[in-house]
Design an enzyme around this catalytic site. Structure first.
Site, PDB file in Angstrom:
ATOM      1  N   GLU A   1      47.910  -5.297-106.523  1.00 43.37           N
ATOM      2  CA  GLU A   1      47.169  -6.546-106.334  1.00 43.37           C
ATOM      3  C   GLU A   1      45.677  -6.231-106.416  1.00 43.37           C
ATOM      4  O   GLU A   1      45.174  -5.449-105.594  1.00 43.37           O
ATOM      5  CB  GLU A   1      47.509  -7.128-104.958  1.00 43.37           C
ATOM      6  CG  GLU A   1      46.744  -8.395-104.649  1.00 43.37           C
ATOM      7  CD  GLU A   1      47.000  -8.923-103.244  1.00 43.37           C
ATOM      8  OE1 GLU A   1      46.956  -8.141-102.277  1.00 43.37           O
ATOM      9  OE2 GLU A   1      47.240 -10.132-103.124  1.00 43.37           O
TER      10      GLU A   1
ATOM     11  N   GLY B   1      48.810 -11.837 -94.857  1.00 48.67           N
ATOM     12  CA  GLY B   1      47.901 -10.709 -95.040  1.00 48.67           C
ATOM     13  C   GLY B   1      48.464  -9.717 -96.038  1.00 48.67           C
ATOM     14  O   GLY B   1      49.277 -10.064 -96.903  1.00 48.67           O
ATOM     15  N   SER B   2      48.060  -8.467 -95.886  1.00 49.29           N
ATOM     16  CA  SER B   2      48.384  -7.458 -96.897  1.00 49.29           C
ATOM     17  C   SER B   2      49.797  -6.883 -96.708  1.00 49.29           C
ATOM     18  O   SER B   2      50.376  -6.950 -95.617  1.00 49.29           O
ATOM     19  CB  SER B   2      47.357  -6.326 -96.813  1.00 49.29           C
ATOM     20  OG  SER B   2      47.422  -5.750 -95.528  1.00 49.29           O
TER      21      SER B   2
ATOM     22  N   CYS C   1      45.668 -14.902-102.986  1.00 45.44           N
ATOM     23  CA  CYS C   1      46.895 -14.132-103.192  1.00 45.44           C
ATOM     24  C   CYS C   1      47.646 -14.534-104.456  1.00 45.44           C
ATOM     25  O   CYS C   1      48.415 -13.737-104.982  1.00 45.44           O
ATOM     26  CB  CYS C   1      47.795 -14.264-101.975  1.00 45.44           C
ATOM     27  SG  CYS C   1      48.124 -15.968-101.586  1.00 45.44           S
TER      28      CYS C   1
ATOM     29  N   GLU D   1      53.683 -13.715 -95.354  1.00 42.88           N
ATOM     30  CA  GLU D   1      53.091 -14.210 -96.608  1.00 42.88           C
ATOM     31  C   GLU D   1      52.160 -13.111 -97.095  1.00 42.88           C
ATOM     32  O   GLU D   1      51.074 -12.921 -96.544  1.00 42.88           O
ATOM     33  CB  GLU D   1      52.302 -15.508 -96.351  1.00 42.88           C
ATOM     34  CG  GLU D   1      53.134 -16.677 -95.853  1.00 42.88           C
ATOM     35  CD  GLU D   1      53.982 -17.305 -96.946  1.00 42.88           C
ATOM     36  OE1 GLU D   1      53.801 -16.949 -98.127  1.00 42.88           O
ATOM     37  OE2 GLU D   1      54.835 -18.141 -96.616  1.00 42.88           O
ATOM     38  N   LEU D   2      52.567 -12.385 -98.153  1.00 42.51           N
ATOM     39  CA  LEU D   2      51.830 -11.178 -98.534  1.00 42.51           C
ATOM     40  C   LEU D   2      51.184 -11.316 -99.918  1.00 42.51           C
ATOM     41  O   LEU D   2      50.964 -12.421-100.388  1.00 42.51           O
ATOM     42  CB  LEU D   2      52.771  -9.971 -98.443  1.00 42.51           C
ATOM     43  CG  LEU D   2      53.572  -9.863 -97.123  1.00 42.51           C
ATOM     44  CD1 LEU D   2      54.537  -8.681 -97.158  1.00 42.51           C
ATOM     45  CD2 LEU D   2      52.639  -9.747 -95.923  1.00 42.51           C
TER      46      LEU D   2
HETATM   47  N1  NAD Z   1      51.016 -14.852 -99.548  1.00 51.13           N
HETATM   48  C1  NAD Z   1      50.051 -15.529 -98.976  1.00 51.13           C
HETATM   49  O1  NAD Z   1      50.208 -16.687 -98.640  1.00 51.13           O
HETATM   50  C2  NAD Z   1      48.710 -14.888 -98.722  1.00 51.13           C
HETATM   51  C3  NAD Z   1      47.644 -15.706 -98.442  1.00 51.13           C
HETATM   52  C4  NAD Z   1      46.396 -15.134 -98.202  1.00 51.13           C
HETATM   53  C5  NAD Z   1      46.229 -13.759 -98.218  1.00 51.13           C
HETATM   54  N2  NAD Z   1      47.281 -12.977 -98.495  1.00 51.13           N
HETATM   55  C6  NAD Z   1      47.100 -11.526 -98.570  1.00 51.13           C
HETATM   56  O2  NAD Z   1      46.218 -11.073 -97.550  1.00 51.13           O
HETATM   57  C7  NAD Z   1      45.509  -9.926 -97.970  1.00 51.13           C
HETATM   58  C8  NAD Z   1      44.038 -10.089 -97.698  1.00 51.13           C
HETATM   59  O3  NAD Z   1      43.775 -10.457 -96.384  1.00 51.13           O
HETATM   60  P1  NAD Z   1      43.268  -9.401 -95.281  1.00 51.13           P
HETATM   61  O4  NAD Z   1      42.456  -8.344 -95.928  1.00 51.13           O
HETATM   62  O5  NAD Z   1      42.668 -10.193 -94.178  1.00 51.13           O
HETATM   63  O6  NAD Z   1      44.664  -8.792 -94.835  1.00 51.13           O
HETATM   64  P2  NAD Z   1      45.006  -7.721 -93.683  1.00 51.13           P
HETATM   65  O7  NAD Z   1      46.447  -7.429 -93.802  1.00 51.13           O
HETATM   66  O8  NAD Z   1      44.055  -6.595 -93.703  1.00 51.13           O
HETATM   67  O9  NAD Z   1      44.713  -8.508 -92.321  1.00 51.13           O
HETATM   68  C9  NAD Z   1      45.375  -9.708 -92.003  1.00 51.13           C
HETATM   69  C10 NAD Z   1      45.425  -9.874 -90.495  1.00 51.13           C
HETATM   70  O10 NAD Z   1      46.264  -8.864 -89.934  1.00 51.13           O
HETATM   71  C11 NAD Z   1      45.591  -8.250 -88.837  1.00 51.13           C
HETATM   72  N3  NAD Z   1      46.103  -6.884 -88.675  1.00 51.13           N
HETATM   73  C12 NAD Z   1      45.639  -5.749 -89.238  1.00 51.13           C
HETATM   74  N4  NAD Z   1      46.392  -4.686 -88.842  1.00 51.13           N
HETATM   75  C13 NAD Z   1      47.358  -5.185 -88.032  1.00 51.13           C
HETATM   76  C14 NAD Z   1      48.452  -4.612 -87.330  1.00 51.13           C
HETATM   77  N5  NAD Z   1      48.694  -3.301 -87.395  1.00 51.13           N
HETATM   78  N6  NAD Z   1      49.247  -5.405 -86.607  1.00 51.13           N
HETATM   79  C15 NAD Z   1      49.027  -6.745 -86.539  1.00 51.13           C
HETATM   80  N7  NAD Z   1      47.998  -7.348 -87.181  1.00 51.13           N
HETATM   81  C16 NAD Z   1      47.180  -6.580 -87.919  1.00 51.13           C
HETATM   82  C17 NAD Z   1      44.126  -8.342 -89.241  1.00 51.13           C
HETATM   83  O11 NAD Z   1      43.302  -8.125 -88.110  1.00 51.13           O
HETATM   84  C18 NAD Z   1      44.073  -9.743 -89.800  1.00 51.13           C
HETATM   85  O12 NAD Z   1      44.008 -10.697 -88.762  1.00 51.13           O
HETATM   86  C19 NAD Z   1      45.818  -9.804 -99.445  1.00 51.13           C
HETATM   87  O13 NAD Z   1      46.766  -8.802 -99.640  1.00 51.13           O
HETATM   88  C20 NAD Z   1      46.395 -11.160 -99.813  1.00 51.13           C
HETATM   89  O14 NAD Z   1      47.262 -11.177-100.900  1.00 51.13           O
HETATM   90  C21 NAD Z   1      48.525 -13.501 -98.749  1.00 51.13           C
HETATM   91  O1  LIG Z   2      45.447 -16.499-100.777  1.00 48.66           O
HETATM   92  C1  LIG Z   2      46.532 -17.038-100.835  1.00 48.66           C
HETATM   93  C2  LIG Z   2      46.683 -18.430-100.421  1.00 48.66           C
HETATM   94  O2  LIG Z   2      48.002 -18.688-100.041  1.00 48.66           O
HETATM   95  C3  LIG Z   2      46.211 -19.352-101.468  1.00 48.66           C
HETATM   96  S1  LIG Z   2      46.201 -20.946-100.928  1.00 48.66           S
HETATM   97  O3  LIG Z   2      45.244 -21.148 -99.857  1.00 48.66           O
HETATM   98  O4  LIG Z   2      47.493 -21.253-100.355  1.00 48.66           O
HETATM   99  O5  LIG Z   2      45.921 -21.794-102.071  1.00 48.66           O
END
Ligand code: NAD
Ligand SMILES: O=C[C@H](O)CS(=O)(=O)O
Length: 479
Positions: A378, A230-231, A284, A250-251
């Site tokens: 990002e 997530g973020s 991401c 994984e951010l």
């Molecule tokens: N590096 C990677 O592999 C990868 C892959 C996919 C997405 N991302 C990142 O994810 C982000 C987008 O996804 P999003 O908007 O769903 O992210 P987000 O961080 O808003 O939410 C991700 C998850 O965390 C939960 N969450 C929120 N607040 C929390 C807390 N305080 N404690 C525990 N859990 C909590 C959410 O409910 C959700 O299930 C982007 O920044 C993207 O780059 C990274």
């Molecule tokens: O959004 C980020 C993901 O890790 C990309 S992928 O699903 O792994 O290709």
């Protein structure tokens, strides 16, 4: 369709629970209603996972775990159309990318099924140290116990499986908290595992908000590991409150792609059109910064604009659509503001830039400056910046000038330069003659700097979901 958490095989979707609607981001139709979990449900889910681990999962053979994962892969093949349609509806992901996500998810299950039976330890020679001989040492790998898996909206099926499948392969039990924006695929996935023969209590689903159930999951004493995608802000929060648990994060990123003067421009144009705009850039490792050697800059930019302008915008359910909606209108507005801010401060809009509801046109910017949000942060939107460069040293420095470091792409025919640059880029992974956005599910994947901590990629996630245990033996005989 009203869905709720599934704890020890029992669904909790009573009418008196607080509800949250799931909306199709394209047409805003309600596609599901969530019966939200509370902190009490979360505690029950952890207790269920903890009990199941100690009562049965610890003793489940690798053969059985592998078979369940193989069954799950076969079931996902059978249910491919249903899962594809859910991804289109809940995430607004265009059909072709939704199909691709399900195909990858099937492979993740197959990798995990094979690897479940290949979790090896090692023997350690004990006669090398001056302390003595006649001893033997071995290292085995043990499951951790309860794993908390928290996942984002953008690859709701595949990125969830990148956590669930390795956790099961390694013999752990799980509390799974999917993104509340895209929980229907998660719910169906838990049902699919049930059909595949996974015993109740191994995989417990909690559908709720980050605040209500995510935070207490991270802090719970009976959880041994948190694996989060997530973020960055949420990732930092998790790291700060997880105590002594193992944590994989994984951010985000603002991935660079570099085209040297000998790059195959046509190939790079085609790949980067997908690389920057697939799923409206909500990936991401989306290509966010494109650095092009000044000698081919004008040629690249002209062809890139032509290619981008051919993308079809519209209904994600259509085979023809390349660009669908962003996840919600707030996100589309936020991204549009970043474009406007860049343009007001001197950036040039080469293509796109307009928003209608949740749809943002694929946008190419030039003349961007170092501190503009569109390159410094990002974007997570269909926005890409194209920038000329002069020297190798300069482009490496500019690429590394970021708080992130997830994946990068380098395009050149010069093998020495390709490896030299790949070695200098501060990234978790670098592709040569391939876009940053390309990922296969079996290589180590995870960022450096603020892009995260730890690795996924099935084998590497299994490593992180087990711990080494040493057992030594003193044999009879002289020292
Ligand atoms: N590096 C990677 O592999 C990868 C892959 C996919 C997405 N991302 C990142 O994810 C982000 C987008 O996804 P999003 O908007 O769903 O992210 P987000 O961080 O808003 O939410 C991700 C998850 O965390 C939960 N969450 C929120 N607040 C929390 C807390 N305080 N404690 C525990 N859990 C909590 C959410 O409910 C959700 O299930 C982007 O920044 C993207 O780059 C990274
Ligand atoms: O959004 C980020 C993901 O890790 C990309 S992928 O699903 O792994 O290709």
């Amino acid at each position: 369709m009203r869905i709720g958490s599934i704890i020890n095989g029992q669904e909790r979707n009573e009418d008196d629970r607080e509800s949250l609607a799931v909306l199709n981001p394209y047409n805003h139709e309600e596609i599901g209603m969530l019966a939200l979990a509370t902190q009490d449900d979360l505690n029950d889910a952890v207790e269920s996972a903890f009990r199941t681990y100690h009562d049965s999962m610890k003793g489940m053979s690798a053969h059985q775990r592998g078979e369940i994962l193989r069954n799950a892969a076969d079931l996902l093949v059978e249910q491919k159309d249903e899962f594809t349609s859910i991804l289109v509806q809940e995430a607004g992901k265009p059909l072709k990318y939704s199909k691709g996500e399900v195909d990858r998810a099937i492979q993740v299950l197959r990798f995990a099924s094979e690897l479940a039976k290949n979790i090896y330890g090692e023997l350690i020679p004990m006669d090398a140290a001056p302390r003595g001989q006649n001893r033997m040492g071995m290292v085995t790998r043990k499951p951790l116990g309860v794993v908390g898996a928290i996942t984002p909206f953008n690859f709701p099926l595949n990125l969830s499986l990148h956590k669930l499948a390795p956790a099961i392969a390694a013999g752990n039990t799980i509390v799974f908290k999917p993104a509340e924006k895209t929980p229907i695929s998660a719910y169906k996935l838990v049902k699919l595992f049930e059909q595949a023969g996974l015993p109740n209590g191994v995989l417990n689903l909690v559908i709720g908000t980050g605040k209500e159930v995510g935070e207490p999951l991270v802090q719970h004493d009976k959880v041994n590991k948190i694996t989060f995608t997530g973020s960055v802000p949420v990732g930092k929060n998790i790291r700060a409150s997880a105590g002594l648990k193992k944590v994989t994060l994984e951010l985000g990123s603002n991935s660079p792609n570099i085209l040297f003067e000998d790059a195959n421009v046509e190939d790079a144009v085609e790949k980067l059109t997908t690389g920057a705009f697939a799923f409206s850039g909500q990936v991401c490792i989306s290509a966010q910064r494109i650095y092009v050697h000044q000698t081919i800059y004008e040629d690249f930019l002209k062809k890139y604009k032509e290619s981008t302008n051919k993308l079809t915008i519209g209904d994600p359910a259509s085979e023809e659509t390349d660009i669908g909606p962003m996840i919600n209108e707030d996100e589309a507005k936020r991204a549009k503001e970043w474009i406007d801010d860049a343009v007001e401060n001197g950036a040039t809009l080469q293509s796109g830039g307009e928003r209608s509801g949740t749809i943002l046109e694929p946008t190419i910017l030039t003349d961007v400056k170092k501190n503009m949000k569109v390159i410094a942060q990002e974007v997570f939107a269909p926005i890409v910046s194209v920038m000329p460069f002069e020297t190798e040293e300069e482009v490496v420095k500019r690429s590394n000038d970021s708080i992130y470091g997830l994946q990068a792409g380098v395009f050149t025919k010069d093998i020495d330069r390709a490896f030299r640059v790949a070695n200098q880029l501060e990234m978790g992974g670098v592709w040569i003659n391939e876009i940053s956005t390309y990922r296969q599910d079996n290589h180590p994947y995870g960022g450096v700097k603020q892009s995260g901590l730890g690795k996924e990629g099935v084998k590497y996630a299994i490593d992180d979901m087990t711990e080494m245990k040493f057992i030594g033996v003193k044999l009879q005989g002289k020292e």
